[in-house]
Structure formats: C-alpha cells, structure tokens
Design an enzyme around this catalytic site. Structure first.
Site, short mmCIF file in Angstrom:
data_model
loop_
_atom_site.label_atom_id
_atom_site.label_comp_id
_atom_site.label_asym_id
_atom_site.label_seq_id
_atom_site.Cartn_x
_atom_site.Cartn_y
_atom_site.Cartn_z
N LYS A 44 0.69 -1.45 -0.38
CA LYS A 44 -0.06 -0.45 0.10
C LYS A 44 1.01 1.39 -0.39
CE LYS A 44 -4.05 -2.11 2.54
NZ LYS A 44 -5.10 -1.89 3.32
N LYS A 60 -8.08 -9.45 -6.28
CA LYS A 60 -9.24 -9.76 -5.47
C LYS A 60 -10.35 -9.08 -5.96
CE LYS A 60 -10.26 -10.26 -0.55
NZ LYS A 60 -8.98 -10.13 1.09
N LYS A 99 -13.05 -2.51 -2.80
CA LYS A 99 -13.43 -1.11 -2.98
C LYS A 99 -12.60 -0.31 -3.94
CE LYS A 99 -15.56 -1.88 1.75
NZ LYS A 99 -15.68 -1.71 3.90
#
Length: 326
Positions: free
Chosen positions: A111, A192, A195
């Site tokens: 991230k 995956k 959002k």
C-alpha cells in the site's frame, strides 16, 4: 461457546466479496458463538477520508451489516471509535511490537508504494488491529489470506505480553470462511474484488440494482478458449464465475462446470443466482434506509456491550504494566 472478533472498514461501498467472505458468515456465527463485530472507522483514517464521506460510508456499512442478518441483540455490533479503550490499548501494543516486525508487513509495503502520502498510521495499523482483537479476549478471528500476517503479529504480541506480565490476554486462532472467502474482480480475475478497484465494472456493489449486477456479470472477463472448466490458474475468469455460482448455490465449482458448454449461459445463471441470494438482503436494506433511527439504536447498544468487555480488559492490562489507577 467461543468468542469471535471480526471487523470491516467503512471505506468505499461494501461489495459482494465482503458479503460472501465475511457478512454472511457473521450472521451464521452469531447463534453459535459470542460474536463481536467492529466497524473499524479509526482504521479508515489512514486514508485521510473526507469527513462527510466517512460519516456516510460508516452509516452505509452499518446498514449493510444489519441487512445481512447481523442482529444487535444476538451479537455485539459497534463502532471502533465509540470505544476509547481501542486507542489506549493500541498504544500499549505499539510499545510491545518491534519496528522490524511492522516493517515486514507485506500489506504496508504494497500500500505504501501506491501512495504519495504514507501515513504513520498505515505503518502502525497492525498494532491497533492487535488491540482490536486482544481487548475482547477473542478465541478466533475470521481472516482472509491478506490478513493472516496481521493476525500472526497479534498472536505474537499476546504471547510476548503474557510472558512479561502474566497470562492476561487470549492468544487468538485464525479461521478461514469455507465459501466465497476470496472473490475476484470481474474485470481483473487475478486480483481480489476490492472497494479501491480501478474499474467499478469489476466490483459488484451491494447497493447495485439487480439489473446493474447482471450487466457486470455479463461483461465479466473470461478467455478465448471457449471451454467451461474449473482451473483457477489457467482460467481465472471462468473459475471466478464458477466460484460465485458455488457460493450462491452451495455446489462444488468443479461439478457446476460440467453443466456448461458456453460462457453465456454460465454468466446468466451466475447473475440469477446472485440476485436470488441477495433478495432478502435488499429487502431488509430498504427497510433500514427508511428507518435510520434503527441503525443509531443498534450502534448505541453495541457501544455499551463492547465497552463493558474492552474496559475490563484494559484495566487489567493497565495494572499489569504498572500504570496507576485512574
């Protein structure tokens, strides 16, 4: 009866992966175990969200959780920020894990590379997550593959704390959902469902209408082979569709594959099965959207129940580490 702790972030719109991988299991477990379900809004702050968007997302997630069948009278559903013990216990955990341990978290590395601004909270996130779990003396924590490393850190932190101060914290075990634990993106089936996906067409939003869901499934990426076969490595797109159909029907994806000779009928049946699966959820969601006070009342009840347990654990921890009584 064991105790389970699980959480969901109020970032973006909840999607089908959340429902199949977590929320459906939350509803099923609440009559079998003492379940604590947290909407972890403090964790959402690492993304520096717009305040109004965070408020809206938090209420939407609460409604979705309740619509999925989670009953505040049969479990404990609460907002992380409503229980101040989380932040204090988070600091205790930060002081009990090492810089090296946090540096090795693969989620942080992945991230951080994609962000211009890397919050210190993103780095210490696993310590607060450990606090979330250990405050409630949870025996089991349902986690996906991407969160197993964080749970291992929580286990290590509990073992280390207990060796220093005595057996005060329960060392949790990981559990993996049986079906739908890993729902892949419809447009990028090697990733995956998320959002934060680049293309919204790859994510089935739980607020999507039946027609919107069907359109997304119809446009799902497959391959040029034209053969329906369950092979996640060689045929990730087709296998993802079979996994979705399996999660909706309870039948094995390998057996389902034998029924189809073409992709079109498979996609049509996936859309129909998912819409049927979500029909009770959508009905309950519409009721909650018309009665917002029910969500407020559920979270107020959850705050009281969660705080009673968390505060008791924190007081024992404070005494053990040498902090004076308040």
């Amino acid at each position: 009866m064991g105790r389970i702790l699980s959480g969901i972030q109020p970032t973006g719109a909840p999607h089908l992966g959340n429902y199949l991988g977590a929320l459906r299991q939350w509803a099923a477990m609440q009559d079998e175990d003492d379940c604590f379900y947290a909407i972890v809004d403090l964790h959402a702050l690492i993304n520096v969200p717009d305040p109004d968007e965070l408020r809206t997302a938090t209420r939407n997630v609460a409604m979705v959780v309740l619509a999925a069948g989670v009953d505040p009278d049969r479990c404990t559903l609460f907002l992380q920020s409503h229980v101040p013990a989380h932040t204090e216990m988070g600091w205790v955990m930060e002081c009990g894990v090492s810089f090296g341990e946090l540096s090795r978290m693969t989620q942080f590395k992945a991230k951080a590379e994609a962000r211009e601004f890397v919050s210190a909270g993103l780095f210490t996130y696993p310590a607060l997550q450990a606090a979330d779990i250990l405050l409630y003396q949870a025996d089991r924590v349902p986690v996906g593959d991407d969160q197993r490393q964080h749970l291992e850190l929580a286990r290590d932190a509990a073992v280390r704390f207990n060796s220093r101060y005595g057996p005060l914290l329960t060392v949790p075990q990981a559990t993996l959902p049986k079906a739908g634990a890993r729902v892949m993106d419809l447009q990028d089936p090697t990733s995956k469902m998320s959002k934060s996906a680049i293309s919204p067409q790859g994510t089935i939003d739980l607020l999507d209408s039946p027609d919107e869901l069907a359109r997304k499934v119809k446009r799902a990426v497959t391959d040029t082979e034209g053969v329906v076969r369950y092979d996640p490595a060689a045929k990730p797109g087709v296998s993802n569709l079979l996994d979705l159909l399996s999660a909706a029907t309870g039948e094995a994806p390998e057996a389902l594959a034998d029924r189809y000779a073409q992709y079109g009928p498979l996609k049509a049946d996936v859309a129909e099965a998912l819409n049927e699966l979500l029909r009770p959820f959508r009905k309950r969601l519409a009721e909650l959207q018309g009665e917002p006070s029910a969500v407020t009342a559920a979270l107020a009840l959850g705050r009281q129940k969660a705080a009673a347990v968390a505060d008791a654990t924190l007081e024992r921890v404070r005494d053990a580490i040498g902090l004076l009584p308040r």
